[in-house]
Design an enzyme around this catalytic site. Structure first.
Site, PDB file in Angstrom:
ATOM      1  N   HIS A  62       0.835  -1.203   0.000  1.00 30.00           N
ATOM      2  CA  HIS A  62       0.000   0.000   0.000  1.00 30.00           C
ATOM      3  C   HIS A  62       0.875   1.261   0.000  1.00 30.00           C
ATOM      4  O   HIS A  62       0.742   2.131  -0.853  1.00 30.00           O
ATOM      5  CB  HIS A  62      -0.908  -0.037   1.238  1.00 30.00           C
ATOM      6  CG  HIS A  62      -1.746   1.182   1.425  1.00 30.00           C
ATOM      7  ND1 HIS A  62      -3.092   1.200   1.190  1.00 30.00           N
ATOM      8  CD2 HIS A  62      -1.439   2.446   1.828  1.00 30.00           C
ATOM      9  CE1 HIS A  62      -3.569   2.409   1.419  1.00 30.00           C
ATOM     10  NE2 HIS A  62      -2.582   3.189   1.826  1.00 30.00           N
ATOM     11  N   GLU A  63       1.797   1.310   0.952  1.00 27.52           N
ATOM     12  CA  GLU A  63       2.626   2.511   1.075  1.00 27.52           C
ATOM     13  C   GLU A  63       3.525   2.682  -0.153  1.00 27.52           C
ATOM     14  O   GLU A  63       3.781   3.803  -0.588  1.00 27.52           O
ATOM     15  CB  GLU A  63       3.467   2.471   2.353  1.00 27.52           C
ATOM     16  CG  GLU A  63       2.657   2.454   3.647  1.00 27.52           C
ATOM     17  CD  GLU A  63       1.625   3.567   3.742  1.00 27.52           C
ATOM     18  OE1 GLU A  63       1.834   4.630   3.132  1.00 27.52           O
ATOM     19  OE2 GLU A  63       0.588   3.357   4.402  1.00 27.52           O
TER      20      GLU A  63
HETATM   21 ZN   LIG Z   1      -2.687   5.263   2.091  1.00 24.94          ZN
END
Ligand SMILES: [Zn+2]
Length: 688
Positions: free
Chosen positions: A474-475
């Protein structure tokens, strides 16, 4: 200009993390502020309404802050110390004040409007127009366009709202902190996981200033803080105690000295008035004006669609819980304090594995390596280690460069191990340097990827839970949008200028790959034996993703619908209260009637003390869009390398390249060739 004495004043290269010291902050930031103040005053007294006469100088104002101020924010997160905090706090109000002053400058606002209204407007390119459009919008929302009584009233309301939101937050914190329930009977802790025993015992000792409690024998102090109450409701076998705690939790800050009820009424009333001053029918319209969602109605449509699709599944999930509860010997009908408990029992029965069991299969170096390979494959870039080529703040930090067609396009830092004494928890992405043009030359973007893995010990690498794996994907999705931008204007390059409800698109898009078996295979393997992740785990991981998906979805929809209704059709001066609105919605979203005294609104800080007012829907909105985008890849067949590569290139050239420079709905429609649809998210969640 070189200032060898103060690394924060060197406006070139990469910030000198090896040299920055807390004592550099005050002199550097004071100087930067002073010069910026001088420049902006000059600019205001001599407005030249053109791109090069106004926008360029405004853009260059932010450069010294990028070197003198933003590294401090980063260091506060990763290398915190008392001295650093003190120096930062000294300067922060001044920096905030300056940015308010710049954003609310009437001469600059008039200059922006003059550029928009002059014949040369059409000579500007789309990115330039977007930059000016965003600046006008933000200035307008901060009341710059108002004058006379309207302006005075706007400022009064803003001040009161900011005070109310601070009070709201403090009430929530205080009422959460003050509540306690002490358990002394060992039999009451049957079934508790170890870390709940530990936390509750620690909490008892620190609150009572003693060391008499042990995790094994108590006493245990149960509080309303998430790390305690969440596992308590899932694992406590004492039904009466679960009820007591849930009731306390859902009535936080609803009476006595921390009563948020009057604040809610006041906040909603003031927001409505504020929106009206700016020319909007309701606060939701004002919020949507700076979002990707086209209208309030479009948001309700999306929420309703998800609700209607999820509702039957939610009822089915509830029936499954009733079944396991009755098998487990509960004779009373299921109530709100039972669902978390039985959901956990059913999960244990169905999946029968723990996070801990999986860790040995996800050594962090392998996960990162697989993630980088996926990135190279999808987006046609190359990632190379470049340790030693940029200053670091800790020896564990690594530095990488990203190349495309042989040319460097960006670089990034990874700081992935926990250092509890100086580093905040969780995983997150941040900008280090924006892509921008300085003296006619492009300066490449630099970003940070931060996480909190267990540091390696000897031969044993950091081992990740699957949750941590999806989080790092995600990051890194945020990082990619920050790095692969091709836009040269700092205001809209990378993640800058991206609408709030579109910020999570690229990040959530990357998460999807974790569930694709070949990717799962490349990022996993037993760290000692090299044994591949056993097949039954692969299957279970995919199933846990959709476990109780409808219940989780509907819960988020309840929040989103309540937030949006309170900020649109709700009349703060009418008969119905905010709590009536929530009850009315909760009667639809809950399978059994809501608790009559459910006052969760009194602790709904996201919308009453945070930035999510009329914006809570953003979570679901971005999820819908990222799932939809991923479905384009599924449609060509995830195994079809050449087609996936072609789409990846398209994604790279649209979402990742354009970032904030183009309205996200336009990017979306160009990529998909159609309007967004909720179908993919519903399918991924097994709700069709
Ligand atoms: Zn995020």
């Amino acid at each position: 200009m070189e200032h060898p004495d103060n690394p924060l004043l060197v406006c070139e290269g990469i910030p000198r993390f090896d040299l920055i010291k807390p004592e550099h902050i005050e002199p550097a930031v004071s100087q930067v502020l002073e010069q910026a103040e001088k420049k902006i005053t000059e600019l205001e007294s001599n407005i030249e309404p053109t791109w090069s006469g106004l926008i360029k100088p405004l853009e260059s104002l932010s450069l010294p802050f990028e070197y003198a101020w933003s590294p401090i924010g980063h260091l506060l997160n990763v290398k915190n110390s008392k001295e650093l905090r003190e120096e930062h706090q000294k300067m922060q109000p001044k920096v905030v004040q300056f940015s308010l002053r710049a954003g609310q400058s009437r001469p600059i606002y008039d200059g922006l409007i003059a550029i928009r209204d002059c014949p040369e407007w059409d000579d500007l390119d789309d990115h330039q127009k977007r930059v000016i459009g965003l600046k006008i919008r933000d200035a307008k929302h901060s009341g710059v366009g108002l004058s006379g009584d309207a302006k005075k009233r706007f400022n009064e309301i803003s001040t009161e709202l900011s005070r109310l939101s601070t009070d709201f937050m403090n009430h929530v914190l205080d009422s959460t902190k003050t509540y306690e329930f002490i358990i002394t009977e060992k039999t009451d802790t049957e079934g508790w996981p170890n870390n709940l025993l530990q936390l509750a015992s620690q909490s008892y000792n620190s609150e009572k200033k003693t060391d008499e409690s042990t995790p094994e024998d108590g006493a245990w102090r149960i509080t309303l803080e998430a790390p305690v109450i969440v596992p308590f409701l899932k694992h406590s076998r004492r039904r009466d105690q679960r009820e007591k705690l849930l009731r306390a939790y859902s009535t936080r800050a609803d009476s006595g000295e921390w009563d948020n009820q009057p604040l809610i009424a006041r906040i909603l009333l003031l927001r409505k008035e504020l929106a009206a001053l700016l020319g909007f029918d309701c606060f939701a319209d004002l919020s949507i004006d700076s979002k990707m969602a086209p209208t309030v109605a479009a948001v309700f449509d999306m929420l309703d669609e998800l609700f209607n699709a999820s509702k039957p599944h939610q009822v089915k999930e509830f029936n499954d819980l009733e079944k396991i509860a009755s098998e487990g010997g509960q004779v009373e009908p299921l109530n709100h304090w039972d669902t978390g408990f039985w959901s956990e029992r059913l999960k244990e029965k169905l999946f029968d594995f723990t996070d801990e069991e999986l860790r040995p299969y996800f050594p962090m170096p392998k996960v990162l390596d697989g993630m980088f390979k996926l990135t190279e494959f999808l987006f046609g870039v190359t990632i190379k280690e470049a340790d030693g080529e940029a200053p670091v703040w800790n020896p564990d930090v690594k530095y990488y460069k990203v190349y495309e067609a042989g040319k460097q396009v960006a670089s990034f830092y990874t700081d992935v191990y926990s250092r509890p004494a100086e580093k905040r928890g969780g995983a997150w992405m941040d900008n280090c340097l924006d892509r921008r043009v300085i003296d006619g030359k492009v300066r490449l973007p630099v970003v940070y990827l931060n996480a909190n893995g267990t540091p390696p010990v000897g031969d044993k690498p950091s081992l990740m839970s699957f949750d941590e794996v999806t989080t790092i994907f995600h990051e890194f999705g945020h990082c990619l949008q920050g790095m692969l931008t091709t836009v040269d204007i700092a205001d809209v390059s990378g993640i800058n200028g991206v609408e709030w409800d579109a910020v999570e698109i690229c990040s959530q898009f990357m998460e999807n790959w974790c569930y694709h078996e070949p990717i799962l295979r490349t990022i996993s393997g037993h760290w000692e034996t090299g044994e591949p992740l056993p097949d039954h785990y692969v299957e279970k991981l995919r199933k846990t993703r959709v476990y109780m998906a409808a219940s989780a979805m509907v819960r988020q929809l309840e929040f989103g619908l309540t937030d949006m209704t309170l900020h649109s059709s709700f009349d703060p001066e009418g008969e119905e209260t905010a709590f009536d609105v929530h009850q009315r919605i909760a009667e639809k979203t809950k399978v059994i009637p809501p608790l009559k005294d459910d006052h969760f609104l009194c602790a709904f800080s996201h919308i009453f003390a945070g930035g999510y007012a009329a914006g809570y829907y953003s979570y679901k909105w971005a999820e819908v869009l990222s799932a939809d985008l991923f479905s384009a890849f599924e449609e060509v067949g995830l195994e079809n390398d050449s087609k996936v590569k072609r789409l990846g290139k398209q994604f790279r050239e649209s979402f990742l390249a354009l970032g904030g420079s183009v309205e996200p709905m336009k990017i979306f429609k160009e990529f998909m060739g159609r309007e967004p649809s909720t179908e993919a998210l519903l399918r991924h969640s097994d709700l069709l």
